[in-house]
Design an enzyme around this catalytic site. Structure first.
Site, PDB file in Angstrom:
ATOM      1  CB  CYS A 122      -0.964  -0.025   1.174  1.00  0.00           C
ATOM      2  SG  CYS A 122      -2.123  -1.394   1.026  1.00  0.00           S
ATOM      3  CG  HIS A 263      -3.053   3.223   2.498  1.00  0.00           C
ATOM      4  ND1 HIS A 263      -3.568   2.942   1.259  1.00  0.00           N
ATOM      5  CD2 HIS A 263      -3.128   2.067   3.214  1.00  0.00           C
ATOM      6  CE1 HIS A 263      -3.927   1.671   1.225  1.00  0.00           C
ATOM      7  NE2 HIS A 263      -3.669   1.120   2.391  1.00  0.00           N
ATOM      8  CG  ASN A 293      -6.531  -0.985   1.122  1.00  0.00           C
ATOM      9  OD1 ASN A 293      -5.868  -0.452   0.229  1.00  0.00           O
ATOM     10  ND2 ASN A 293      -5.982  -1.586   2.157  1.00  0.00           N
TER      11      ASN A 293
HETATM   12  C1  LIG Z   1      -9.570  -6.204   9.221  1.00  0.00           C
HETATM   13  C2  LIG Z   1     -10.175  -5.303  10.273  1.00  0.00           C
HETATM   14  C3  LIG Z   1     -11.188  -4.371   9.659  1.00  0.00           C
HETATM   15  C4  LIG Z   1     -10.895  -6.161  11.331  1.00  0.00           C
HETATM   16  O1  LIG Z   1     -11.459  -5.329  12.290  1.00  0.00           O
HETATM   17  P1  LIG Z   1     -11.258  -5.640  13.849  1.00  0.00           P
HETATM   18  O2  LIG Z   1     -12.062  -4.679  14.584  1.00  0.00           O
HETATM   19  O3  LIG Z   1      -9.768  -5.691  14.084  1.00  0.00           O
HETATM   20  O4  LIG Z   1     -11.928  -7.038  13.953  1.00  0.00           O
HETATM   21  P2  LIG Z   1     -11.291  -8.416  14.406  1.00  0.00           P
HETATM   22  O5  LIG Z   1     -10.449  -8.967  13.325  1.00  0.00           O
HETATM   23  O6  LIG Z   1     -10.692  -8.267  15.789  1.00  0.00           O
HETATM   24  O7  LIG Z   1     -12.614  -9.234  14.537  1.00  0.00           O
HETATM   25  C5  LIG Z   1     -13.653  -8.871  15.446  1.00  0.00           C
HETATM   26  C6  LIG Z   1     -14.836  -9.758  15.146  1.00  0.00           C
HETATM   27  O8  LIG Z   1     -15.452  -9.307  13.939  1.00  0.00           O
HETATM   28  C7  LIG Z   1     -15.585 -10.426  13.066  1.00  0.00           C
HETATM   29  N1  LIG Z   1     -15.512  -9.954  11.694  1.00  0.00           N
HETATM   30  C8  LIG Z   1     -14.414  -9.846  10.907  1.00  0.00           C
HETATM   31  N2  LIG Z   1     -14.783  -9.412   9.704  1.00  0.00           N
HETATM   32  C9  LIG Z   1     -16.120  -9.235   9.735  1.00  0.00           C
HETATM   33  C10 LIG Z   1     -17.052  -8.813   8.786  1.00  0.00           C
HETATM   34  N3  LIG Z   1     -16.713  -8.442   7.552  1.00  0.00           N
HETATM   35  N4  LIG Z   1     -18.344  -8.754   9.150  1.00  0.00           N
HETATM   36  C11 LIG Z   1     -18.747  -9.102  10.393  1.00  0.00           C
HETATM   37  N5  LIG Z   1     -17.887  -9.529  11.331  1.00  0.00           N
HETATM   38  C12 LIG Z   1     -16.592  -9.597  11.001  1.00  0.00           C
HETATM   39  C13 LIG Z   1     -14.453 -11.359  13.431  1.00  0.00           C
HETATM   40  O9  LIG Z   1     -14.713 -12.660  12.996  1.00  0.00           O
HETATM   41  C14 LIG Z   1     -14.441 -11.223  14.927  1.00  0.00           C
HETATM   42  O10 LIG Z   1     -15.478 -12.019  15.443  1.00  0.00           O
HETATM   43  P3  LIG Z   1     -15.255 -12.833  16.804  1.00  0.00           P
HETATM   44  O11 LIG Z   1     -15.003 -11.779  17.857  1.00  0.00           O
HETATM   45  O12 LIG Z   1     -16.536 -13.556  16.954  1.00  0.00           O
HETATM   46  O13 LIG Z   1     -14.067 -13.709  16.564  1.00  0.00           O
HETATM   47  C15 LIG Z   1      -9.086  -4.471  10.981  1.00  0.00           C
HETATM   48  O14 LIG Z   1      -8.284  -5.329  11.758  1.00  0.00           O
HETATM   49  C16 LIG Z   1      -8.201  -3.739  10.027  1.00  0.00           C
HETATM   50  O15 LIG Z   1      -8.618  -2.768   9.418  1.00  0.00           O
HETATM   51  N6  LIG Z   1      -6.914  -4.143   9.919  1.00  0.00           N
HETATM   52  C17 LIG Z   1      -5.949  -3.481   9.090  1.00  0.00           C
HETATM   53  C18 LIG Z   1      -6.287  -3.719   7.664  1.00  0.00           C
HETATM   54  C19 LIG Z   1      -5.319  -3.055   6.747  1.00  0.00           C
HETATM   55  O16 LIG Z   1      -4.948  -1.940   6.978  1.00  0.00           O
HETATM   56  N7  LIG Z   1      -4.981  -3.762   5.701  1.00  0.00           N
HETATM   57  C20 LIG Z   1      -4.221  -3.311   4.615  1.00  0.00           C
HETATM   58  C21 LIG Z   1      -2.874  -2.915   4.989  1.00  0.00           C
HETATM   59  S1  LIG Z   1      -2.405  -1.668   3.983  1.00  0.00           S
END
Ligand SMILES: CC(C)(COP(=O)(O)OP(=O)(O)OC[C@H]1O[C@@H](n2cnc3c(N)ncnc32)[C@H](O)[C@@H]1OP(=O)(O)O)[C@@H](O)C(=O)NCCC(=O)NCCS
Length: 338
Positions: A122, A263, A293
């Site tokens: 990214c 970003h 993204n």
């Molecule tokens: C991916 C991301 C959105 C997940 O959000 P989060 O708040 O960290 O969520 P978690 O991964 O801790 O998951 C929390 C819960 O939501 C659930 N969940 C994940 N994706 C979901 C979705 N699309 N819809 C509903 N629930 C979802 C998970 O399964 C988890 O459930 P559980 O508690 O029963 O296990 C977040 O971690 C993120 O933005 N990470 C960085 C991504 C990024 O920048 N990527 C590119 C790099 S440049």
């Protein structure tokens, strides 16, 4: 402001034109609700995305770059044959080789160039931009096209709710030229890579380590793998650290910035960075709700949004920042000269 613009060896470089491209097809949160166990509310609250674009079958990243490049050149009134180099930041090239830069060169008819691709995740647009800035500042070239684009939907597993809601396709191109007398253009950059983060965000299949086989496909190694929370923690920490450091070492106060172009990976990462910087939200460019993204595509697309919203004008100091797969960190401070 106590901005001290450090002299460069050679000459200064500036951005002189911008062009962007997003494919017309759109995936909404409602579409995703039908594919995986998710909801518009979860995606909106946890990430900030409403829609993302999807490149039609039969097209590649080079097609998006070529469209953006044509718009960029037309904005500057230049022909493809005026270009001297093309650099493409992408992690979703049309194919392993030839490079996307070669494919773009051929598609737009830029018959006087050389060029190459940059893999920075990214941070790919920022890294490609820096490579181009060095070509211009060294005096080697005077008209360098920088593309940043990704077709992330091609690498996305639409049965994995944790990743499929995040990514979209799109990107843009900027033209780099020498700055005129009295102009500043590029000021500084602060970058870092940390390969220990590779385990948290990667695409394992199809390379020299794990060439594509039935087995790699069965293991879904042709899709993006992400440990979301690990990436989130690194992104929040590094975006804040790097942006604060680059402003400090150039004597720029947050209030001196015209806008901050981050970003677009997660609205919460952007808000947290802005909060730590003490930056008013109205000067932070956010368009993640429309595009998701797009990896190397987010910064040129956000530049366009900033211009449309009247937040990026000639003479403004602008801070670009990204964190990506690698991990990579990229920041650029520049004065907008268009
Ligand atoms: C991916 C991301 C959105 C997940 O959000 P989060 O708040 O960290 O969520 P978690 O991964 O801790 O998951 C929390 C819960 O939501 C659930 N969940 C994940 N994706 C979901 C979705 N699309 N819809 C509903 N629930 C979802 C998970 O399964 C988890 O459930 P559980 O508690 O029963 O296990 C977040 O971690 C993120 O933005 N990470 C960085 C991504 C990024 O920048 N990527 C590119 C790099 S440049």
């Amino acid at each position: 402001m106590s901005l001290t613009v450090r002299p460069v060896v050679g000459r200064r470089a500036k951005i002189t034109a911008l062009g962007t491209y997003v494919p017309p097809d759109v995936i909404t949160n409602q579409d995703l609700e039908k594919m995986v166990d998710t909801s518009d509310q979860w995606i909106t609250e946890r990430v900030g995305i409403k829609t993302r674009h999807k490149l039609a079958a039969g097209l590649g990243v080079s097609d998006m770059c070529a469209e953006a490049a044509k718009k960029c050149l037309s904005a500057r009134g230049m022909k493809p044959t005026d270009l001297e180099a093309i650099i493409v930041g992408t992690v979703t090239p049309d194919m392993m080789f030839p490079s996307t830069a070669c494919l773009v060169q051929n598609k737009i008819g830029a018959t006087n160039v050389w060029g190459f691709d940059v893999s920075g995740g990214c941070s790919g647009f920022i890294y490609a931009l820096l490579a181009g800035i060095n070509l211009v500042q060294s005096g080697a070239h005077s008209r360098v096209l920088i593309c940043g684009a990704d077709a992330n939907t091609r690498m996305t597993d639409y049965t994995d709710r944790a990743t499929c809601v995040l990514f979209g396709d799109g990107g843009g191109a900027v033209l780099l030229e020498p700055a005129a007398d009295g102009e500043i253009g590029f000021i500084d950059s602060l970058n870092e890579i940390d390969g220990s983060g590779g385990v948290s965000l990667n695409l394992k299949g199809g390379g020299s380590l794990n060439p594509s086989t039935h087995e790699t496909v069965d293991k879904k190694w042709h899709y993006i793998y992400q440990d979301g929370p690990a990436v989130y923690r690194f992104a929040v920490r590094k975006m804040a650290e790097a942006t604060q450091k680059i402003l400090e070492r150039n004597g720029v106060a947050v209030a001196d910035l015209g806008c901050f172009i981050p970003h677009q990976a997660n609205k919460r990462i952007i808000e947290s960075t802005a909060e730590r910087l003490g930056m008013s939200p109205c000067r932070v460019i956010v368009n993640i709700e429309k595009y998701g993204n797009t990896s190397a595509g987010t910064i040129p697309l956000a530049m366009e949004t900033a211009i449309e919203q009247g937040k990026l004008k000639k003479g403004d100091l602008v801070l670009l920042a990204a964190v990506g797969a690698g991990f990579t960190v990229g920041t650029v401070l520049l004065r907008w000269e268009i």
